[in-house]
Design an enzyme around this catalytic site. Sequence first.
Site, PDB file in Angstrom:
ATOM      1  N   LYS A 121      -6.271   4.931   8.009  1.00 35.69           N
ATOM      2  CA  LYS A 121      -5.095   5.641   7.493  1.00 35.69           C
ATOM      3  C   LYS A 121      -5.345   7.148   7.421  1.00 35.69           C
ATOM      4  CE  LYS A 121      -2.991   1.717   5.207  1.00 35.69           C
ATOM      5  NZ  LYS A 121      -2.489   1.101   3.962  1.00 35.69           N
ATOM      6  N   SER A 126       0.789  -1.236   0.000  1.00 36.72           N
ATOM      7  CA  SER A 126       0.000   0.000   0.000  1.00 36.72           C
ATOM      8  C   SER A 126       0.818   1.281   0.000  1.00 36.72           C
ATOM      9  CB  SER A 126      -0.968   0.006   1.192  1.00 36.72           C
ATOM     10  OG  SER A 126      -0.259   0.027   2.414  1.00 36.72           O
TER      11      SER A 126
END
Length: 337
Positions: A285, A240
């Site tokens: 996040k 990611s």
Amino acid sequence: MRRRVIKWTLIIAAVVLLGLNFVSTPYYVQRPGKAESMAKMVQVTGAKKVDGAYRLVYIYLGKANIYQYLWAKFDRNKYTTLVKENQVKMPEEDEQDYNLRQQNYMSSAQQSAAYVAYKAAGKAPKLTEAGVLVLGVMQGMPSSKVLKTGDLITGVDGQTIKTVQDMDRVIKMKKLGDTYRVTLMRGHRVRNVTVRSAPFPKQYVGAGRGWGIGIYQDNHVKVQVSPKVNFDIENIGGPSAGLMMTLEVYDQLVPENLARGRDIAGTGTISLNGQVGPIGGIAEKVVGASRSGADIFFAPAADHEYETARKTAKDIHTRMKIVKVATFKEAIEYLEQ
């Protein structure tokens, strides 16, 4: 006598409470982590210093014992969540293989990031298709006795294997129950093993062919670049950080000041053609990046992750700008505005 009973009762209770720390559940606890600057993690030899910060964002994801399960269940924080183990791991995958798979994802993401960044900067990177990487082996299959996570398959039945497509073509030429002579790299050693195809166990059966040698696989590429780039990212796995690593490398390579003093976070995988792919834990996040003081957050357009990021940003009342990106080029164009 009564004091002795109370004493032993307390001791037994303490032992039981302590022992519950080691009782695992079929869940993982997922919560916001941090956004870390990559200034020291990613360095191009002889490159200029970036005026600003590019941050990769990670989340905390850990196996839940009884106490951690109860804490996540009842702490009333919507960004501390429980994730079922089968959503994190492959069926019957142990912790060692899971960690190795995450490391392989990160390594592949670094190769893709270098290729995309150097190509965009006009530095002519050289891409070599090096084989098929084994990301996992289906338990119960004949291959589980001879193949391991991390093996790099370079040949089957005397034919060179460079890509997953090469591998599929060879497998389709045979029938269920046939054997294959597989050449692979394990560490720094070349090995030759024999693998037999078989029906996939029920827990692995999905769409498509229901038999094969029983591995999860991905293309393994090697990228040669000049000047050299060094990645020093520890204890963070998965793909990611692909987009943010690409931005960090690119800004170090080009003469322009792309970051211009801004604090830039984000997430998303990066493919060799510059496409930005979805990841997991986008809401957590966003929270982590906001807490870390980021000004901008790049969110993948795919799988409605941008919409989730926008919703989260509104919910936590952050001033951090959420920017939708589908490609590396779009991220560059935004920063150039």
